[in-house]
Design a protein around this motif. Structure first.
Motif, short mmCIF file in Angstrom:
data_model
loop_
_atom_site.label_atom_id
_atom_site.label_comp_id
_atom_site.label_asym_id
_atom_site.label_seq_id
_atom_site.Cartn_x
_atom_site.Cartn_y
_atom_site.Cartn_z
N PHE A 63 -1.71 -6.04 -4.69
CA PHE A 63 -2.13 -5.83 -3.30
C PHE A 63 -2.73 -4.44 -3.08
CE2 PHE A 63 2.46 -5.28 -3.66
CZ PHE A 63 2.65 -3.98 -3.24
N GLU A 64 -2.65 -3.58 -4.10
CA GLU A 64 -3.31 -2.27 -4.02
C GLU A 64 -4.57 -2.22 -4.88
OE1 GLU A 64 0.69 0.40 -3.18
OE2 GLU A 64 -0.76 1.14 -4.62
N ASP A 65 -5.04 -3.37 -5.32
CA ASP A 65 -6.22 -3.43 -6.19
C ASP A 65 -7.50 -3.36 -5.35
OD1 ASP A 65 -7.95 -3.76 -8.29
OD2 ASP A 65 -7.39 -5.83 -8.73
N ASP A 66 -7.65 -2.26 -4.63
CA ASP A 66 -8.79 -2.08 -3.74
C ASP A 66 -8.97 -0.58 -3.49
OD1 ASP A 66 -10.65 -3.36 -1.51
OD2 ASP A 66 -9.54 -1.72 -0.58
N VAL A 67 -10.19 -0.11 -3.56
CA VAL A 67 -10.48 1.31 -3.37
C VAL A 67 -9.92 1.81 -2.04
CG1 VAL A 67 -12.36 2.97 -2.99
CG2 VAL A 67 -12.53 1.29 -4.83
N HIS A 68 -10.17 1.07 -0.97
CA HIS A 68 -9.78 1.52 0.35
C HIS A 68 -8.26 1.52 0.54
CE1 HIS A 68 -13.96 1.54 1.37
NE2 HIS A 68 -14.06 0.30 0.97
N VAL A 69 -7.60 0.52 0.01
CA VAL A 69 -6.14 0.46 0.13
C VAL A 69 -5.51 1.60 -0.67
CG1 VAL A 69 -4.08 -0.91 -0.41
CG2 VAL A 69 -6.08 -2.02 0.60
N LEU A 70 -5.99 1.84 -1.88
CA LEU A 70 -5.44 2.93 -2.70
C LEU A 70 -5.64 4.28 -2.03
CD1 LEU A 70 -6.59 1.68 -6.19
CD2 LEU A 70 -4.21 2.11 -5.52
N ALA A 71 -6.84 4.53 -1.52
CA ALA A 71 -7.11 5.80 -0.86
C ALA A 71 -6.23 5.95 0.37
CB ALA A 71 -8.59 5.90 -0.48
N ALA A 72 -6.07 4.87 1.13
CA ALA A 72 -5.22 4.92 2.32
C ALA A 72 -3.77 5.18 1.96
CB ALA A 72 -5.34 3.62 3.12
N GLN A 73 -3.30 4.59 0.87
CA GLN A 73 -1.92 4.81 0.43
C GLN A 73 -1.71 6.26 0.00
OE1 GLN A 73 0.66 2.84 0.64
NE2 GLN A 73 -0.38 0.97 1.23
N ILE A 74 -2.64 6.79 -0.76
CA ILE A 74 -2.52 8.18 -1.23
C ILE A 74 -2.55 9.14 -0.05
CG2 ILE A 74 -3.63 10.03 -2.56
CD1 ILE A 74 -4.71 7.76 -4.43
N THR A 75 -3.54 9.01 0.81
CA THR A 75 -3.67 9.93 1.93
C THR A 75 -2.55 9.74 2.95
OG1 THR A 75 -5.22 8.47 3.07
CG2 THR A 75 -6.16 10.21 1.68
N GLY A 76 -2.12 8.50 3.15
CA GLY A 76 -1.03 8.23 4.09
C GLY A 76 0.26 8.87 3.64
N ASP A 77 0.58 8.77 2.34
CA ASP A 77 1.80 9.41 1.81
C ASP A 77 1.75 10.91 2.05
OD1 ASP A 77 2.85 7.02 0.95
OD2 ASP A 77 2.41 7.35 -1.18
N MET A 78 0.58 11.51 1.82
CA MET A 78 0.47 12.96 1.98
C MET A 78 0.56 13.36 3.44
SD MET A 78 -2.06 14.13 -1.08
CE MET A 78 -3.48 13.79 -0.16
N LYS A 79 -0.05 12.60 4.33
CA LYS A 79 0.03 12.93 5.76
C LYS A 79 1.47 12.83 6.26
CE LYS A 79 -4.68 11.73 6.89
NZ LYS A 79 -5.58 10.74 7.48
N ARG A 80 2.20 11.80 5.79
CA ARG A 80 3.60 11.67 6.20
C ARG A 80 4.44 12.84 5.70
NH1 ARG A 80 2.04 6.44 5.60
NH2 ARG A 80 2.60 6.22 3.42
N SER A 81 4.00 13.47 4.60
CA SER A 81 4.73 14.61 4.05
C SER A 81 4.20 15.94 4.56
CB SER A 81 4.64 14.59 2.52
OG SER A 81 5.25 13.44 2.01
#
Length: 128
Positions: A63-81
């Motif tokens: 379900f993360e096999d997508d450029v946009h989903v991966l980028a959103a996951q990476i940036t979202g984790d960092m924003k939450r931190s």
């Protein structure tokens, strides 16, 4: 990975992928390429190994096999931190936080932070 965590991540990925315009907060192609530069790439200096690790992660977490989903996951984790995807130092801090919090995955014999694994997956999709 525990079943409960797998289901949580799966649900989050599906929600992120289904929201129009919300799946990615990356402003530019250059930022996307910076997100796709895991520290592992600089350690190994072997693009094919990093690409293979990324492809394995994408098979493991489809379900993360997508450029946009991966980028959103990476940036979202960092924003939450409290970090920023625009800052390489914040990406490195997020990797350390992942290890500190036990957010790791085992891929092809490597124990990687979730952020590193996602960076490898993103690299495998966009790096030429």
């Amino acid at each position: 990975m525990r079943r409960r965590r797998f289901l949580q991540l799966g649900t989050a990925g599906l929600i992120a992928a289904s929201l129009p315009g919300a799946a990615i907060s990356v402003a530019s192609q250059s930022e996307l390429h910076r997100l796709a530069e895991p520290g592992l790439l600089h350690i190994l200096r072997d693009r094919e190994s990093v690409r293979a690790i990324g492809a394995s992660y994408r098979r493991t977490v489809p379900f993360e096999d997508d450029v946009h989903v991966l980028a959103a996951q990476i940036t979202g984790d960092m924003k939450r931190s409290g970090g920023s995807a625009a800052n390489q130092a914040d990406i490195e801090k997020q990797v350390r936080r992942d290890f500190d919090r036990g957010r790791t995955v085992q891929i092809d014999g490597w124990v990687l932070s979730r952020t590193e694994a996602r960076q490898c997956a993103l690299f495998s999709l966009i790096a030429g």
